[in-house]
Design a protein around this motif. Structure first.
Motif, PDB file in Angstrom:
ATOM      1  N   TYR A 190      65.930  36.571  42.729  1.00 39.23           N
ATOM      2  CA  TYR A 190      66.031  35.724  43.918  1.00 39.23           C
ATOM      3  C   TYR A 190      64.938  34.660  43.939  1.00 39.23           C
ATOM      4  O   TYR A 190      65.139  33.569  44.472  1.00 39.23           O
ATOM      5  N   GLY A 191      63.779  34.979  43.364  1.00 42.28           N
ATOM      6  CA  GLY A 191      62.768  33.943  43.223  1.00 42.28           C
ATOM      7  C   GLY A 191      63.233  32.816  42.303  1.00 42.28           C
ATOM      8  O   GLY A 191      63.004  31.636  42.568  1.00 42.28           O
ATOM      9  N   TYR A 192      63.932  33.209  41.230  1.00 41.17           N
ATOM     10  CA  TYR A 192      64.490  32.218  40.304  1.00 41.17           C
ATOM     11  C   TYR A 192      65.586  31.399  40.984  1.00 41.17           C
ATOM     12  O   TYR A 192      65.671  30.179  40.794  1.00 41.17           O
ATOM     13  N   ARG A 193      66.421  32.057  41.793  1.00 45.64           N
ATOM     14  CA  ARG A 193      67.464  31.333  42.516  1.00 45.64           C
ATOM     15  C   ARG A 193      66.870  30.331  43.495  1.00 45.64           C
ATOM     16  O   ARG A 193      67.370  29.207  43.621  1.00 45.64           O
ATOM     17  N   PHE A 194      65.821  30.732  44.189  1.00 48.20           N
ATOM     18  CA  PHE A 194      65.148  29.803  45.095  1.00 48.20           C
ATOM     19  C   PHE A 194      64.590  28.619  44.311  1.00 48.20           C
ATOM     20  O   PHE A 194      64.689  27.469  44.746  1.00 48.20           O
ATOM     21  N   TRP A 195      64.036  28.907  43.148  1.00 48.32           N
ATOM     22  CA  TRP A 195      63.471  27.869  42.283  1.00 48.32           C
ATOM     23  C   TRP A 195      64.528  26.827  41.918  1.00 48.32           C
ATOM     24  O   TRP A 195      64.280  25.616  41.970  1.00 48.32           O
ATOM     25  N   THR A 196      65.702  27.280  41.522  1.00 47.03           N
ATOM     26  CA  THR A 196      66.764  26.364  41.105  1.00 47.03           C
ATOM     27  C   THR A 196      67.450  25.691  42.289  1.00 47.03           C
ATOM     28  O   THR A 196      67.878  24.536  42.180  1.00 47.03           O
ATOM     29  N   GLU A 197      67.546  26.388  43.413  1.00 48.20           N
ATOM     30  CA  GLU A 197      68.259  25.831  44.560  1.00 48.20           C
ATOM     31  C   GLU A 197      67.476  24.731  45.267  1.00 48.20           C
ATOM     32  O   GLU A 197      68.066  23.949  46.018  1.00 48.20           O
ATOM     33  N   ILE A 198      66.174  24.670  45.051  1.00 48.88           N
ATOM     34  CA  ILE A 198      65.398  23.561  45.633  1.00 48.88           C
ATOM     35  C   ILE A 198      65.295  22.399  44.655  1.00 48.88           C
ATOM     36  O   ILE A 198      64.555  21.440  44.906  1.00 48.88           O
ATOM     37  N   GLY A 199      66.040  22.491  43.538  1.00 47.40           N
ATOM     38  CA  GLY A 199      66.141  21.352  42.629  1.00 47.40           C
ATOM     39  C   GLY A 199      65.267  21.402  41.402  1.00 47.40           C
ATOM     40  O   GLY A 199      65.253  20.448  40.618  1.00 47.40           O
ATOM     41  N   LEU A 200      64.524  22.490  41.193  1.00 45.25           N
ATOM     42  CA  LEU A 200      63.679  22.599  40.014  1.00 45.25           C
ATOM     43  C   LEU A 200      64.513  23.018  38.807  1.00 45.25           C
ATOM     44  O   LEU A 200      65.579  23.614  38.958  1.00 45.25           O
ATOM     45  N   PRO A 201      64.064  22.697  37.585  1.00 42.99           N
ATOM     46  CA  PRO A 201      64.887  22.953  36.391  1.00 42.99           C
ATOM     47  C   PRO A 201      65.139  24.435  36.159  1.00 42.99           C
ATOM     48  O   PRO A 201      64.272  25.274  36.403  1.00 42.99           O
ATOM     49  N   SER A 202      66.329  24.732  35.659  1.00 45.81           N
ATOM     50  CA  SER A 202      66.704  26.112  35.360  1.00 45.81           C
ATOM     51  C   SER A 202      66.432  26.429  33.900  1.00 45.81           C
ATOM     52  O   SER A 202      66.171  25.530  33.086  1.00 45.81           O
ATOM     53  N   ALA A 203      66.496  27.698  33.566  1.00 42.22           N
ATOM     54  CA  ALA A 203      66.271  28.119  32.184  1.00 42.22           C
ATOM     55  C   ALA A 203      67.455  27.715  31.318  1.00 42.22           C
ATOM     56  O   ALA A 203      68.574  27.537  31.799  1.00 42.22           O
ATOM     57  N   CYS A 204      67.195  27.587  30.012  1.00 41.87           N
ATOM     58  CA  CYS A 204      68.252  27.185  29.084  1.00 41.87           C
ATOM     59  C   CYS A 204      68.981  28.393  28.515  1.00 41.87           C
ATOM     60  O   CYS A 204      69.672  28.299  27.515  1.00 41.87           O
ATOM     61  N   PHE A 205      68.833  29.550  29.152  1.00 47.54           N
ATOM     62  CA  PHE A 205      69.566  30.750  28.777  1.00 47.54           C
ATOM     63  C   PHE A 205      69.958  31.478  30.065  1.00 47.54           C
ATOM     64  O   PHE A 205      69.370  31.224  31.124  1.00 47.54           O
ATOM     65  N   PRO A 206      70.964  32.345  30.032  1.00 50.92           N
ATOM     66  CA  PRO A 206      71.412  33.039  31.258  1.00 50.92           C
ATOM     67  C   PRO A 206      70.380  34.024  31.765  1.00 50.92           C
ATOM     68  O   PRO A 206      70.437  35.227  31.486  1.00 50.92           O
ATOM     69  N   PHE A 207      69.433  33.542  32.549  1.00 50.26           N
ATOM     70  CA  PHE A 207      68.305  34.341  33.015  1.00 50.26           C
ATOM     71  C   PHE A 207      68.762  35.513  33.877  1.00 50.26           C
ATOM     72  O   PHE A 207      68.344  36.654  33.676  1.00 50.26           O
ATOM     73  N   GLU A 208      69.632  35.232  34.845  1.00 52.06           N
ATOM     74  CA  GLU A 208      70.072  36.276  35.768  1.00 52.06           C
ATOM     75  C   GLU A 208      70.869  37.356  35.045  1.00 52.06           C
ATOM     76  O   GLU A 208      70.753  38.544  35.352  1.00 52.06           O
ATOM     77  N   VAL A 209      71.686  36.948  34.084  1.00 50.09           N
ATOM     78  CA  VAL A 209      72.480  37.920  33.331  1.00 50.09           C
ATOM     79  C   VAL A 209      71.580  38.861  32.548  1.00 50.09           C
ATOM     80  O   VAL A 209      71.781  40.083  32.523  1.00 50.09           O
ATOM     81  N   ASN A 210      70.561  38.306  31.896  1.00 47.92           N
ATOM     82  CA  ASN A 210      69.651  39.134  31.109  1.00 47.92           C
ATOM     83  C   ASN A 210      68.876  40.109  31.992  1.00 47.92           C
ATOM     84  O   ASN A 210      68.611  41.251  31.589  1.00 47.92           O
ATOM     85  N   CYS A 211      68.492  39.667  33.187  1.00 48.69           N
ATOM     86  CA  CYS A 211      67.812  40.571  34.121  1.00 48.69           C
ATOM     87  C   CYS A 211      68.736  41.715  34.531  1.00 48.69           C
ATOM     88  O   CYS A 211      68.305  42.873  34.625  1.00 48.69           O
TER      89      CYS A 211
END
Length: 312
Positions: A190-211
């Protein structure tokens, strides 16, 4: 540290907590089944309503998803720290009773027979159970964003609520480790989702899936540990509920692995298709905004895949 320990593990409301159908909100079987049925009904009704009215664009949600992600990350982190402190306090207070037959790790995986759903760790287990209902908002966001509503999403969320209820109802062993692993993973995701939802760059691999894969793998290992302790150490409390929990976890694992394999096959097919298309057109130009590990076309496909994996 003393203040934190008091509010997270020594407060009278935490120490004196008792799971009771008459005192704990949402603690009855009727409430459990009614809430799950209402969740499924509302989700399907909202999905069908948007489809019937032919709305193809997503409903503007503004900062609501980002606020929800930040809140869930903080709640998950609070539960993680709270149950960690509470487990340490319970081990300290009760170790004299079982220290000859169990180690702290064994206690975390296998409650002694006769354990009742009261005290510190069950307070945080109850808070975790209540927090499961806040996770359901992700499904509503998914529908309003006009993403695909899948059976796996509805099944997964419903089963997780049911398992959290069963942990408390039958004082099931393994729940402390399960909550620690789950809340740690949720605080990161959810911290990563907040990071991406405010417009910051996402990881170049499926981060949530790996978690999610890592979490399921750790749960599987812990389930094996509970089974061994049950037969080698004279039994674990709530083993019947644990068997039910294991069956549900196994079902979720199979469904998720099926989706995971399909996702990677689709990604590989998309990558090969892009490479062939680029070779045929003999174009090798790249924009300055490309992510270093992918071309612009692959990034679009990866973004679609990530959107499908959200809210699981």
């Amino acid at each position: 540290m003393e203040t934190m320990t008091f509010w997270l593990a020594e407060h009278p409301s935490i120490v004196g907590f008792r799971w009771s159908h008459s005192q704990s909100w949402g603690s009855t079987w009727s409430f459990l089944f009614t809430s799950i049925l209402a969740y499924i009904t509302i989700s399907i009704f909202l999905h069908l309503t948007l489809s019937l009215f032919g709305r193809r664009r997503s409903v503007p949600l503004g900062p609501i998803p980002a606020i929800h992600s930040l809140a869930m990350a903080l709640i998950s982190l609070s539960i993680f720290v709270g149950i960690l402190f509470s487990a340490a306090a319970e081990i300290r207070d009760t170790r004299w009773f079982w220290h000859r037959s169990k180690t702290p790790l064994q206690w975390l995986l296998c409650f002694p027979l006769g354990t009742r759903p009261s005290g510190r760790v069950f307070f945080w287990s109850y808070i975790f159970y209540l927090s499961r209902f806040l996770h359901l908002l992700r499904t509503i966001f998914t529908i309003l964003r006009r993403r695909k509503l899948t059976f796996f999403r509805l099944f997964n969320q419903s089963i997780l609520i049911c398992m959290s209820f069963v942990w408390l109802e039958f004082s099931q062993s393994f729940q402390v480790v399960a909550i620690l692993l789950t809340t740690l993973a949720y605080s990161v995701v959810y911290g990563y989702r907040f990071w991406t939802e405010i417009g910051l760059p996402s990881a170049c691999f499926p981060f949530e899936v790996n978690c999610q894969v890592l979490l399921l793998g750790c749960n599987l290992i812990c389930h094996v540990g509970v089974l061994l302790l049950h037969f080698l150490k004279g039994g674990c409390n709530g083993i019947g509920a644990w068997v039910f929990n294991s069956v549900l976890n196994g079902t979720i694992l199979l469904l998720f692995l099926n989706f995971y394999v399909k996702m990677h096959l689709k990604k590989r097919k998309d990558v090969v298709g892009v490479i062939v298309e680029e070779e045929e057109e003999e174009t090798s130009s790249r924009t300055s905004t490309d992510i270093p590990c992918s071309s612009l076309e692959i990034e679009r496909e990866m973004k679609k895949i990530k959107n499908e994996m959200k809210d699981l």
